[in-house]
Structure formats: structure tokens, C-alpha cells
Design an enzyme around this catalytic site. Structure first.
Site, short mmCIF file in Angstrom:
data_model
loop_
_atom_site.label_atom_id
_atom_site.label_comp_id
_atom_site.label_asym_id
_atom_site.label_seq_id
_atom_site.Cartn_x
_atom_site.Cartn_y
_atom_site.Cartn_z
N GLU A 279 -6.03 1.96 -7.17
CA GLU A 279 -6.16 3.27 -6.40
C GLU A 279 -7.31 4.00 -6.58
O GLU A 279 -7.62 4.60 -5.40
CB GLU A 279 -4.91 4.02 -6.19
CG GLU A 279 -3.77 3.32 -5.87
CD GLU A 279 -2.41 3.95 -5.74
OE1 GLU A 279 -1.55 3.60 -5.22
OE2 GLU A 279 -2.34 5.30 -6.39
N ILE B 132 -9.92 -3.51 -18.81
CA ILE B 132 -9.73 -4.12 -17.52
C ILE B 132 -9.19 -5.47 -17.76
O ILE B 132 -9.83 -6.19 -18.50
CB ILE B 132 -11.12 -4.34 -16.94
CG1 ILE B 132 -11.77 -3.14 -16.57
CG2 ILE B 132 -10.77 -5.10 -15.46
CD1 ILE B 132 -10.84 -2.10 -15.49
N GLY C 31 1.31 0.13 -11.94
CA GLY C 31 1.81 -1.14 -12.24
C GLY C 31 1.23 -2.17 -13.30
O GLY C 31 1.94 -2.58 -14.20
N PHE D 261 0.86 -1.18 -0.25
CA PHE D 261 0.16 0.03 0.14
C PHE D 261 0.77 1.25 0.10
O PHE D 261 0.55 2.35 0.38
CB PHE D 261 -1.01 -0.12 1.07
CG PHE D 261 -1.79 -1.41 1.44
CD1 PHE D 261 -2.55 -1.80 0.48
CD2 PHE D 261 -1.38 -2.03 2.50
CE1 PHE D 261 -3.18 -2.76 0.64
CE2 PHE D 261 -2.20 -3.26 2.77
CZ PHE D 261 -2.92 -3.81 1.80
#
Lengths: 169, 735
Positions: free
Chosen positions: B695, B619, B514, B245
């Protein structure tokens, strides 16, 4: 140093341990069963949950020498990558984990929770202490609340446990 | 490969593997406890000794002397390292405070010694015998008290300290409807379940560390710099990371102390930060004070929007960049933002899941709710009315894709928003007052170079190597899916190896960059491998089709296993970016919907329903992406209702520095969560046409909870977390 012997996942073990060694460290550092995780070492996160004589405990909060003759089940004793326990398979199917570090504790807890409910052991949210315990969302979530998942997979974990328990979460 | 022009059709668009809900390929390992985390590597070196960390007992000051005599004499002790005997240490730029303190102490629980012993129990016992004589100094620990003395920082990331467009002051002053409110967010901890942990082993001048780190190249570079040794002599290995995190972005004390301890003891040494050390020893999300002013016309159009933010940090630390989303989220001709920073002597503040936007949206999205109420307007309609398809500061820059309005509308339908009673405190369900809340979600999409190596072997297997990390995000799986799609093999024929500084340098895991960047790097390497295979076979690489374990061109076809030959074929490349992020604003959008029940007597808040609708490019794996979003929603509930590192302003530390005192959501706090992705591809972001998503899920959630609590009770809380003491004396009559 003290000798102690107990069964882990059906195999007998005899260890000579510093009496200060927790059950958790005996498993991880002496038997190299590292599936059981150390998250806090203070009984606050649940990552070290194992099943001792049928009951789940935080293995960081108990000394190894207190378990003479006990039967201990760890995550490695539930299943293997080639042969997953139904709860392990359900966690994979429902993506009930992310980083994976709390996961063995969640799975050991989940397996034990279903046994507790079957055995009629009440929880904080059990309304009727005499009737059989209902397998409700509230019961599952309450009983699993000692196992923190910081990645936040709770909703998926509930689905996984629900599937194994034979109901939808 | 340079990505300079919008992506056109490419092999990823086949979507045979990419884009399909796919279980994590490492799932059987994680669920059986056989995935190896850093502290558990009994397999890599023998004779591992144990290090136990001693943290500073003062928040600011100096060490007069350390008495190690008793500790050294304790059973099993092999070595004790302090700043006094560690040798010369440098400091990496990414570590504003030294990881090993002394004689100066920068913050509470800064490491001052590591005790190395044969066993963990011996190291722990001996660590209690280290006697440190401190000279406490005067520290600055109170953000609110420091506000007037804050300075204008020069942020390294996240834009300038001050921005201005048009005439904010005059327009705001003249606006017929005005909102001027101040919000506060507390310090928060990452509280990942795996502590920072490392095993270090020296072999001559070479140092290998098995650790838990999100950014392998940063870690290896900074460890070498700190130790003053060549970077080539350092190898970092981190295949499994038990949560990060942002808390494991940087070199931390476990790595350095394991390396120093191993050198001193002439043995491999392993060190895990003890849980009660983690909150004050490592980084945290810093507290903020945020003032938001919005001026609007009578029809609900925003004419002036201003966002000021104050945060604190150690010397050379960065401000929390809470104002960024306010520069981009809503239209309005007159705008200003300002960030001010105070030097504080608490532990370093740094990135935690969606740094900047997570805290900024906590304030902004309550402010929008408050503004809507001033008009008696639905908060969704107000947001839609102030939508913008261009960067409001630079109208010549369009958003590459922006479906905020669609997210809000889709979410409203799915959630049943029309059932919301706009009057507060009116809906009752048994002992609960029930409320609905909504907030926008916003997080920027960041592009950064990422490299990978791909090998085709004679058994037809494809192996991907990159120093990318999987911190629970699903990197293993989406990288595998990308290689499978590109090379025309099934996913189970792809081997993914991550988290090793011997592998090509990736973007690493952070800032929700990422997924898109690391897979784009794998895409680039696969393009090169395809070309190499085609060339070897004499195929025209532009016409070669890779499918079903075979490469075809015209009427020729060769099995990939055969094409690989005995030696296999390897290719390496990186994705690098041109100007598309300058020409187009690249951001991700969503909408959060929350239903709460607030106990009418005790003011206890229970979250009853949650829904997020997100639009974040392609996605790549809906299973993992959904998990990222619901996980972020969970952390957002924590931010809204419980997470608060309480500062002892006299002695300078976070008081509740363990998992009993620092409360995070547990199973019982989180209901079933719904989440829905809008269909989207973004050709400006990368050949993958994907963007970040991990996020986005936390940005706005806390405000949606806060707005739901307001809708339920009529009590507006502007100071997070919304604990019952802030509600109780203002609750509607329970009768």
C-alpha cells in the site's frame, strides 16, 4: 432452447441452449471452460475476451447461438500449465498479472493484437493508414486498453507483449 | 512464538530463496485460466442453482410490500429469499448496514431479494419480475452540506479523533509563512475485476462456502453470527481471489444470499454480485474534506502543522482516518489533528487500498508542494529539512527505520529531478506543457498475530497450510520461499495451501500487513518443525543445519525425506508480538516522481514517466513487491486523474456504478513505470525483518501527479480528480 454447434479449441461441441445464453456463459457454465472470466458482463472490462474466427471479441456481448460453425479459441486453447504459449510464458516471466482474474483476457487480447498489427489493421493512434502498422508502445497500449487490469500490471504486461513481439516496451 | 526482542541472525538471513526475484508459483495456473476462482467451482458440488440479486431502488426509506407472485411463477424459479422470509438474521459488528435489507432500507442497491433458479438466464429474468413497493424516506447524501453538523467520532482503529501537541493555534498565527488550504477527495470504488462471488452448499447443519474473501476467519465468524449458527458449522474456502483492495475484507451479500438461497432451494446455490450492483451495494473509499494548515519559519522549518478531516459514513461506520500520516511524517513542535464524521445514507465507507494514508497523502503532499513554493524552495529540500527520526508527538519513540531522505535523494538522481524548471508553465514539448512532480510516500507497518501449519512428508516435500489469502499480492510465493529457506529445500519442493477456514488462522490480507506477518507465522511454524525433526533424530536443535534437502548436526546428516518417516512430521505455531511496535514507530517510506504532459489546448493530462523509490524493510520477493508498488502507482494515477463515484444528492446513490461510468486507468493511461527498493532490513518488525509494501505504493502518487500538473501549467487543483474541466479556464495561453 436452440441447438448450436461450434468448435472450441479445436474440439467440436453441440449444445442445446436457452437463446439468452451469452457465449461467455456457454463456455463457463455449460462447457466448464472457466478460464474465460466474467468481470462485468457488460463489455466494459475485457476479462471475457476470446478469439472467434481469428478476431478477439468480448464473449459477454454476444449470444452463443450467434456462433454456429465458428472456431473459438479460449485461454485453455493457447497453452496448458505444462506447455505454456509464448505469451503465457512471457506474462509469467514479466509478472504481467497479480490477482490473475483479468489475465486470460489480457493474454487472448495480446495474442490477437499482434495478429491485428501484422494484418495491418489500423487503430486510433495509427498515424499513417497506408503504411504498415508500426509495433510501437502507443499501438500496443491503445489496442490493449479494452482490457482493464485493476491490480495495475500494465507496465509489466507491456514488457511481456513487447518480448513476444520481438521488441522492448 | 512471541517476538519480543529485535531479530538477530536467523535462517532467513541466508537469503538462498527469500529475497530473490521469483516468479509466482501459481503463475502457470493463472496464465492458463486453470486457477479456480469462487464462481467457477463446478468440481466441488453438483446441482448448483443460480442466484440473482435484487438491489434496493431507493437510497433511504422502507419497503411497504414485495410482490413475488410473478417472479415465483417464472420458469425455473426454485426459491426467492427476502428479509421477510429469510428467518431471523443477526448482524456482525463488521457489517454496520444489514446485508439483506427490508423493511428498512439503509442504502441504494442494498440487497432486498435473491432469486434462485435452475439457470442464470432464468434467475435474471425472474429477478426483473420482483415488484417492490417502496416508501422513500429523507436521506442525507451530501458530505459538504453535512460538514457543520459533523460529530466527533470514537474511531475503533487509526487513533483518536483529536490530537494536540504544544500550542498549534498560537504558533500558526505567529508563523511568518503560513499555508491554509482545503482539499477534497471523492468517493472511490475498489472495482476489482472479479465480482464478489460465492457458492454455498449445506450438508445437514454444516455450511460450506467457496468464496472470494481476503479475511477468512472474519468471514467465517461473521457468516456464522449473521445466520445464528455455531462457527464450527461454517467452512469458507477461498484459494484464489480476483482482486480485493479492501473490498473483500468483510462478509458481503453474495455469501449470505448464497447461503440463504441454498437453504431455501435445498440445493447448492451460487451468487455473484452483478457489476452494476457492486458500487452501491458493497463498500467504497469515502470522500473527504481536508483542511491543512502549516506554519513555518523563514528558513523552511515547520513550527506548526494541523490537519483536519471530514468524512461521512452509515450509522456505526468509521471515519476515514486521513490525518495519521500528518502525525508522523514531518517534524514540528506544535501540532494538531482532528477527524469529524457525518452520518450519511450512502453505502458503507470502508477500507480501500491504504485507507487513511492514501487520501491523507493526496492532500498533505500537495500542501507541502504549496508551502515549498511560498519559500521558492525545492520541494525535496523542504521535505528533507523537516525530516524527523523520532515520532514528533513522542520524541522518546524513534522510528525503527526511516529512509525518507534517502528515498527522495535516490529518486531525484534516478529521475533527473535537477532538470525540473521550478517556474510553472515554461516547459513545452510539442503540444504538451510538461511538468515534474514529487511527493513523499508513507504508510504504517502493522503487526498482527498469524498462524500456520507445516508438514514434512516422506518424499521430502514441505506443505504449508494457513488461512492466509493471495489477492494478487504474491502470498503463495513468499510463503513458499519462507518455508523453503527455513527447511533447506528448493522452492519446488514446497506446497502452499491457502484460504481455507480449516487451516490455522493467519493475519489475512489487508493493510499491507499480509506479507510480513503471514511469513513470520510460517517462520514460527518452521522453527517448531525444525525442533521436532532435530528431536526425533536426537540432534541438538540449536546446532542443526537444514540445507540441500538434508539436516546436519556435527558429522551426522539425514535426508529430510528419511527424517520425516512414513507418517511425516507436522508442526503448528503462530507469530505473536510484544511491545516493539510501541517502543519503536514502524513505518514504511518512499518517494514518488511523476512527469506529465498537459495538452496546451485541451488540458488533457498524460502521465509520461513514473518512478517510485521505496524503503520498506526486507523485500521478500522483489518481483512480486515491485508489482505491488507499480500496481498501487497505477491506482494512484486513477485517484489523481479520473476516479470519482459521483453522488446523486437527491436520490442518494453513486450514479456511475459500472466500469464504463467509473473510470479507472487503462493500458493507454500508464507509461513504463520505474521502481527501486532501497536496501533495508528492519529487525524490529519480525524475524523476517520485512515490512508492508503493497500500500506504500499508492500513498503520495496522486499528489505527485497533481504537483506535476501544477508545475506544467501553473494551475493548482485541490479537488480530486484533476479532470480537464478544472484546468481549462485557467490554462496558460496556448499560443
Amino acid at each position: 432452447m436452440t441447438r448450436v454447434s461450434f468448435d472450441v479449441n479445436g474440439e467440436p461441441h453441440q449444445l442445446e441452449l436457452d437463446t439468452r445464453t451469452t457465449l461467455l456463459d456457454a463456455l463457463r457454465e455449460h462447457l466448464h471452460l472457466t478460464g474465460t472470466k466474467k468481470g462485468c458482463d457488460h463489455g466494459q472490462c475485457g476479462a471475457c475476451t476470446v478469439i472467434v474466427d481469428g478476431r478477439r471479441i468480448n464473449s459477454c456481448l454476444t449470444l452463443a447461438v450467434m456462433h454456429q460453425g465458428n472456431e473459438i479459441t479460449t485461454i485453455e486453447g493457447l497453452g496448458s500449465p505444462e506447455q505454456l504459449h509464448p505469451m503465457q510464458a512471457a506474462f509469467v516471466k514479466h509478472d504481467g498479472y497479480q490477482c490473475g482474474y483479468c489475465t486470460p483476457g489480457q493474454i487472448c487480447s495480446a495474442v490477437a493484437v499482434l495478429d491485428e498489427i501484422r494484418a495491418g489493421i489500423p487503430s486510433h493512434v495509427t498515424a499513417d493508414l497506408i503504411a504498415p502498422v508500426r509495433l510501437s508502445n502507443a499501438e500496443l497500449r491503445e489496442r490493449m486498453s479494452g482490457n482493464i487490469c485493476r491490480c495495475g500490471a500494465y507496465s509489466n504486461i507491456a514488457e511481456a507483449i513487447g518480448e513476444v513481439a520481438g521488441r522492448s516496451a | 512464538m512471541r517476538f519480543e526482542h529485535p531479530a538477530t541472525f536467523n535462517p532467513i538471513d541466508q537469503l538462498k530463496v527469500v529475497g530473490r526475484p521469483t516468479s509466482r508459483i501459481e503463475g502457470p495456473l493463472k496464465t492458463t485460466g486453470t486457477a479456480p476462482y469462487a464462481y467457477e467451482r463446478h468440481d466441488v458440488v453438483t446441482e448448483q442453482a443460480y442466484g440473482y440479486v435484487v438491489g434496493s431502488a431507493i437510497g433511504k426509506g422502507r419497503i411497504n410490500a414485495i410482490d413475488l407472485a410473478a417472479a415465483k411463477a417464472a420458469p425455473g424459479v426454485l426459491a426467492i429469499v427476502t428479509a421477510g422470509n429469510a428467518g431471523k438474521l443477526d448482524k456482525a459488528e463488521r457489517n454496520p448496514a444489514p446485508l439483506l435489507g427490508g423493511p428498512e432500507i439503509a442504502h441504494y442497491h442494498q440487497a432486498v431479494a435473491v432469486v434462485v433458479a435452475e439457470t442464470f438466464e432464468q434467475a435474471r429474468a425472474a429477478a426483473q419480475l420482483v415488484r417492490v413497493d417502496y416508501a422513500p424516506g429523507d436521506g442525507r447524501f451530501d458530505l459538504a452540506a453535512s460538514r457543520d453538523k459533523a460529530f466527533t467520532p470514537d474511531p475503533k482503529i487509526g487513533g483518536p479523533a483529536d490530537t494536540a501537541v504544544g500550542d498549534f493555534a498560537a504558533t500558526f498565527a505567529a508563523a511568518p509563512v503560513q499555508l491554509d488550504a482545503t482539499y477534497t477527495t471523492p468517493d472511490q470504488g475498489h472495482a476489482m475485476i472479479e465480482p464478489h462471488a460465492s457458492i454455498a452448499a449445506w450438508e445437514g447443519d454444516g455450511l460450506t462456502v467457496w468464496t472470494s474473501n481476503q479475511m477468512i476467519a472474519w468471514g467465517a465468524t461473521d457468516l456464522a453470527k449473521t445466520l445464528g449458527i455455531p462457527k464450527e458449522n461454517v467452512r469458507l474456502i477461498s484459494p484464489y481471489i480476483g482482486g480485493g483492495f479492501g473490498g473483500k475484507l468483510f462478509l458481503r451479500a453474495d455469501v449470505l444470499l448464497a447461503a440463504l438461497g441454498a437453504r431455501a432451494a435445498a440445493r447448492p446455490v451460487k451468487v455473484a454480485l452483478q457489476r452494476p450492483l457492486m458500487f452501491n451495494n458493497t463498500t467504497h473509499r469515502p470522500a473527504t474534506i481536508q483542511r491543512i494548515r502549516i506554519g513555518a519559519d523563514r528558513d523552511g522549518k515547520i513550527s506548526a502543522i494541523g490537519h483536519e478531516s471530514w468524512s461521512g459514513n452509515v450509522k456505526d461506520g468509521e471515519p476515514e482516518v486521513t490525518v495519521n500520516q500528518t502525525r508522523l511524517l514531518y517534524a514540528g513542535a506544535n501540532r494538531m489533528t482532528a477527524m469529524r464524521l457525518s452520518e450519511l445514507d450512502l453505502a458503507e465507507g470502508n477500507a480501500m487500498r491504504a485507507p487513511g494514508e492514501a487520501s491523507g497523502m493526496m492532500a498533505l503532499e500537495i500542501a507541502i508542494d504549496e508551502l515549498a513554493e511560498k519559500f521558492g524552495m525545492d520541494p525535496i529540500e523542504l521535505r528533507i529539512k523537516n525530516d524527523t527520526q523520532v515520532d514528533p508527538e513522542h520524541p522518546e519513540r524513534p522510528f525503527s527505520k526511516r529512509q525518507l531522505v534517502e528515498c527522495l535523494r535516490e529518486g531525484a538522481t534516478r529521475f533527473g529531478w535537477s532538470r525540473r524548471n521550478p517556474q510553472t508553465g515554461k516547459v513545452r514539448d510539442g503540444r504538451f506543457l510538461v511538468g515534474f512532480g514529487v511527493a513523499a510516500a508513507f504508510r504504517n507497518n502493522l503487526l498482527t498475530k498469524s498462524a500456520a501449519r507445516v508438514r514434512l512428508d516422506r518424499d521430502g516435500r514441505v506443505t504449508v497450510e494457513t488461512d492466509m489469502t493471495d489477492i494478487g499480492t504474491g502470498s503463495y510465493t513468499i510463503i513458499g520461499q519462507t518455508a523453503a529457506e527455513m527447511m533447506g529445500v528448493p522452492l519446488d519442493k514446497v506446497v502452499v495451501r491457502l484460504g481455507d477456514s480449516d487451516f490455522p488462522v493467519s493475519c489475512g490480507s489487508g493493510g499491507q500487513w499480509g506479507g510480513n506477518n503471514s511469513t513470520a507465522g510460517v517462520y514460527a511454524a518452521c522453527v517448531k518443525l525444525r525442533e521436532a525433526i532435530a528431536q526425533k533424530l536426537g540432534f541438538n536443535s540449536a546446532e542443526a543445519v537444514f540445507a540441500d534437502d538434508v539436516v546436519r548436526s556435527g558429522n551426522r546428516s539425514v535426508a529430510l525425506a528419511q527424517a520425516a518417516g512414513n507418517d511425516g512430521i507436522t508442526a503448528e505455531d503462530a507469530i505473536e508480538y510484544g511491545d516493539l511496535a510501541k517502543t519503536y514507530q514502524q513505518s514504511t517510506f518512499g518517494a514518488h516522481f511523476v512527469e506529465v504532459g498537459v495538452d496546451a489546448d485541451t488540458a488533457e493530462v498524460r502521465v509520461r514517466r513514473m518512478l517510485a523509490v521505496c524503503a520498506a524493510g526486507r523485500i521478500l520477493n522483489p518481483t512480486a513487491a515491485r508489482s505491488q508498488v507499480i500496481g498501487a502507482m497505477t491506482m494512484g494515477v486513477g485517484a489523481a486523474l479520473m476516479e470519482d463515484l459521483v453522488v446523486d444528492k437527491r436520490h442518494g446513490f453513486f450514479v456511475n456504478h459500472d466500469l464504463a461510468g467509473y473510470e479507472v486507468p487503462v493500458h493507454a493511461d500508464i507509461p513504463h513505470q520505474d521502481m527501486f527498493f532501497l536496501d533495508e532490513t528492519d529487525p524490529m518488525s519480525s524475524p523476517m525483518k520485512a515490512k508492508g509494501v503493497a500500500e506504500l505504493g499508492i500513498c503520495g502518487v496522486a499528489a505527485a501527479v497533481a504537483n506535476a500538473v501544477y508545475n506544467a501549467t501553473g494551475v493548482r487543483v485541490r479537488d480530486y480528480p484533476i479532470t480537464l474541466d478544472k484546468l481549462l479556464d485557467r490554462m496558460p495561453d496556448a499560443a
